[in-house]
Design an enzyme around this catalytic site. Sequence first.
Site, short mmCIF file in Angstrom:
data_model
loop_
_atom_site.label_atom_id
_atom_site.label_comp_id
_atom_site.label_asym_id
_atom_site.label_seq_id
_atom_site.Cartn_x
_atom_site.Cartn_y
_atom_site.Cartn_z
N HIS A 72 0.86 -1.20 0.00
CA HIS A 72 0.00 0.00 0.00
C HIS A 72 0.89 1.24 0.00
O HIS A 72 1.71 1.41 0.89
CB HIS A 72 -0.92 0.01 1.22
CG HIS A 72 -2.14 -0.85 1.04
ND1 HIS A 72 -3.35 -0.57 1.64
CD2 HIS A 72 -2.34 -1.96 0.30
CE1 HIS A 72 -4.23 -1.49 1.28
NE2 HIS A 72 -3.64 -2.35 0.48
N TYR A 201 -9.06 5.52 7.77
CA TYR A 201 -9.22 5.83 9.20
C TYR A 201 -10.24 6.94 9.29
O TYR A 201 -10.06 8.01 8.70
CB TYR A 201 -7.87 6.29 9.80
CG TYR A 201 -6.83 5.20 9.90
CD1 TYR A 201 -6.06 4.83 8.81
CD2 TYR A 201 -6.62 4.54 11.11
CE1 TYR A 201 -5.09 3.82 8.91
CE2 TYR A 201 -5.65 3.54 11.22
CZ TYR A 201 -4.90 3.18 10.12
OH TYR A 201 -3.95 2.19 10.23
N PRO A 293 -4.19 0.07 18.88
CA PRO A 293 -3.97 -0.41 17.51
C PRO A 293 -3.99 0.67 16.43
O PRO A 293 -3.65 0.37 15.28
CB PRO A 293 -5.11 -1.40 17.30
CG PRO A 293 -6.16 -0.99 18.26
CD PRO A 293 -5.47 -0.39 19.44
N LYS A 297 1.09 -0.42 15.10
CA LYS A 297 2.53 -0.48 15.44
C LYS A 297 2.91 -1.72 16.25
O LYS A 297 4.11 -2.00 16.42
CB LYS A 297 2.93 0.78 16.24
CG LYS A 297 2.95 2.04 15.42
CD LYS A 297 4.11 2.03 14.43
CE LYS A 297 3.94 3.03 13.33
NZ LYS A 297 4.13 2.52 11.99
N TYR A 385 3.90 6.57 10.10
CA TYR A 385 3.08 5.43 9.69
C TYR A 385 3.92 4.36 9.00
O TYR A 385 3.75 3.17 9.25
CB TYR A 385 1.96 5.90 8.76
CG TYR A 385 0.87 4.87 8.58
CD1 TYR A 385 -0.18 4.77 9.50
CD2 TYR A 385 0.88 3.98 7.50
CE1 TYR A 385 -1.17 3.82 9.34
CE2 TYR A 385 -0.11 3.04 7.34
CZ TYR A 385 -1.14 2.97 8.27
OH TYR A 385 -2.13 2.02 8.12
#
Length: 398
Positions: A72, A201, A293, A297, A385
Amino acid sequence: MRTQVLIVGAGPSGLLLGQLLHKAGVDAIILERQSADYVLSRIRAGVLEQVCTDLLDAAGVGARMHREGLPHTGFEIMNNGKRHRIDLLGLTGGKSVMVYGQTEVTRDLMDARKSAGLPTIYSAENVAVHDFDTAKPRVTYEKDGQSFEISCDFIAGCDGFHGVCRASVPRKSITEYEKVYPFGWLGLLSDTPPVCEELIYVNSPRGFALCSQRSQTRSRYYLQVPLSDKVEQWSDDAFWAELRLRLDEEGRSKLVTGPSIEKSIAPLRSFVTEPLRFGRMFLAGDAGHIVPPTGAKGLNLAATDVKYLSDAFIEFYQDKTEAGIDHYSERCLRRIWRGERFSWWFTQLMHTFPDEGAIASKFQQAELDYLLHSEAGLRTIAENYVGLPLDFGTAAKN
Ligand code: APR
Ligand code: PHB
């Protein structure tokens, strides 16, 4: 029985450690409380940083991940019904993440261990660690009604948050930092195509939601729910109806629903233990730290602990130096706190905090508005990220 490194716990941390040690010719036995099937039935996050995929390659277990995993190059943040793409590739100078379920990582590691004929003792009861503050640690356990003892050079506590290793350390020798969040994540797994090619998200006035995936035909969705909710209260229909309410028009029209394969509620916690070394016993992965979550990570931090720990053991045996062992705790904790900080911050940014009042939600909206319209803000999200490099900040420190 005797071994060089006795590993407690056959989750991803213990299995990866076993594999890296095996590659370097260091002996290890893994003791696991549960059965292999039970370990594989646990559903966890599925976003791997490049540091983690490189480690799986180094352990010789990356082939299926490269075949079946989904690279991704970005993800979306939805705020108040409006989407903003975080272009990971562009913002980080070419980095991306791999979407591949933790269950599959665990399965690949188990298969590699089995085909190399390496010892894992499943369904080991009453595992106890002894004498780890001496040069001759021991571990005892029971299986099929018989008692066993294994002596070793080192104990690796890879036994998760509820494990025996951390619990065996005298309270005066350990400091625990903890924050429990006032909500949980209700997760649902279904054999339906994901609503979007990338993860979304969602910050909505009804609470956080996450649209994730395991493959092009399997989706994983989450909803922020009050801690008091029970999974039995949530029918599949109720889940899908609530998810729709938290999505935008496009999401509602593209969402494909279906029966759940798994549904569970997980509490959210930030937790760090200091130090991570107690004489000849070391903690790695969830045994030493937990992240909420948001940002996925957990496995990535566990994998870097394991890298530092395997390097330290290998140096001990091959180069006869204790430097890696002596620095393990400090090296790991520096990286762990950075991961903890990001996970806490991203959680604060994306969830609804009902008890913190209207001003907290105004601050949160202003922060999102700033971050999502600033190159620096977007870069901050993206670089955390994809995961900070292993040597991040070392040059500045020296
Ligand atoms: N004796 C033997 N084994 C034990 C004991 C014990 N007393 N207590 C726990 N275990 C086993 C558990 O059954 C489990 O299989 O240790 C294993 C720990 O595995 P995980 O909880 O998966 O922890 P870890 O391997 O560190 O994986 C970290 O899991 O929760 C996620 O976000 C986290 O992705 C990260 C990953
Ligand atoms: C998941 O797919 O389970 C997942 C993905 C990203 C997260 C958390 C969980 O941040």
